[in-house]
Scaffold this active site. Sequence first.
Site: not given
Ligand code: NAD
Length: 359
Positions: A171
């Site tokens: 990741y």
């Molecule tokens: P999440 O998994 O809830 O949201 C991601 C969304 O993207 C999901 O609804 C999924 O269905 C959609 N998705 C995934 N692949 C896809 C694709 N190929 N095409 C279209 N849609 C797609 O995650 P989150 O916690 O809301 O994270 C949002 C962003 O922030 C992500 O990039 C994640 O890596 C990053 N992030 C999150 C955290 C955290 O603690 N939540 C920390 C660091 C980084």
Amino acid sequence: SGWENQVKASAKIRSRNGHSVLVTGAAGFVGAHASLALKRRGDGVVGLDNFNSYYDISLKKSRKSQLLDRAGVFVVDGDINDAVLLRKLFGIVHFTHVLHLAAQAGVRYAMVNPNSYIKSNVDGFVNLLEVAKSTNPQPAIVWASSSSVYGLNTKVPFSEKDRTDQPASLYAATKKAGEEIAHTYNHIYGLSITGLRFFTVYGPWGRPDMAYFFFTKDILKRRPISIFEGAQHTTVARDFTYIDDIVKGCLSALDTAKKSTGSGGKKKGEAQFRIINLGNTSPVSVNKLVSILEKLLKVKAKKKVVLMPRNGDVPFTHANISLARKELGYRPTTDLETGLKKFVKWYLDYYGTKKKSAF
Ligand code: NAD
């Protein structure tokens, strides 16, 4: 068609800033909150999400129906790897900004499905950048990187200039790759790009694969929970950052984004490239997290201490946020206890009324 009209209606701008934003991952945790905040302040917003089954699809659908449909945010059911769909969307709406949050999140799942990380976080991101760079005028891009890029770096707090060459998970490697890829698109095509390194985001409508979420579920079910400790029994701690603080940081990154300088793929001078930490600067140990949850849930946890396996998790995260303060005027205001109180209230409400099985 009906679909195109829904996209157009959702993109309608009411604010004076004139923003029309494509939010990818809009049915996700951060994406749903961010889309709602943008819409509420009058920006045009169109969501895109593939509703994949990495975790409970019904939670993604509920975010869509309970948060987004009600606010008038239309979410296109599609994949960022679908170039035809993306071009079509950029043809219907002139997006001034893209808030790119779609990704394969989580570190442990890479041991089950490594390719999903490459597919969404690398291929999908490139696909989106390709469409953005050949759109005229080009949108400014703000996207989610991650604190995980600091990997095995042990110098805390983490600042943007620190080394990021020791990823501990696939990741993290794909998030780091995204940063390098974004830099080249900025350099060659003049795209304005901001990468935000989120630190452990939590809150209502959060992700069921994250510790605070499944601890809550297991404590309520009177099931034992595993507390990981680092090598030599060092404390495992996270710089937990409340969702509303992260959303404010995202909106401010969109507002301070400079215009892209390329057009239709031709380079025209320097464009902005930024990488900025969005954290809370106050790491909390997993033991403390559990004791706050015990207090809020009024249930004693059955704790099982386990030595941390090498599954991609890093022992410690702590953000230096001086750059965010300076660039974005970012000031996180919610401490962990206050934020968890809101999470627990949502959890009991959501699972209490909808799915009795959660107890
Ligand atoms: P999440 O998994 O809830 O949201 C991601 C969304 O993207 C999901 O609804 C999924 O269905 C959609 N998705 C995934 N692949 C896809 C694709 N190929 N095409 C279209 N849609 C797609 O995650 P989150 O916690 O809301 O994270 C949002 C962003 O922030 C992500 O990039 C994640 O890596 C990053 N992030 C999150 C955290 C955290 O603690 N939540 C920390 C660091 C980084």
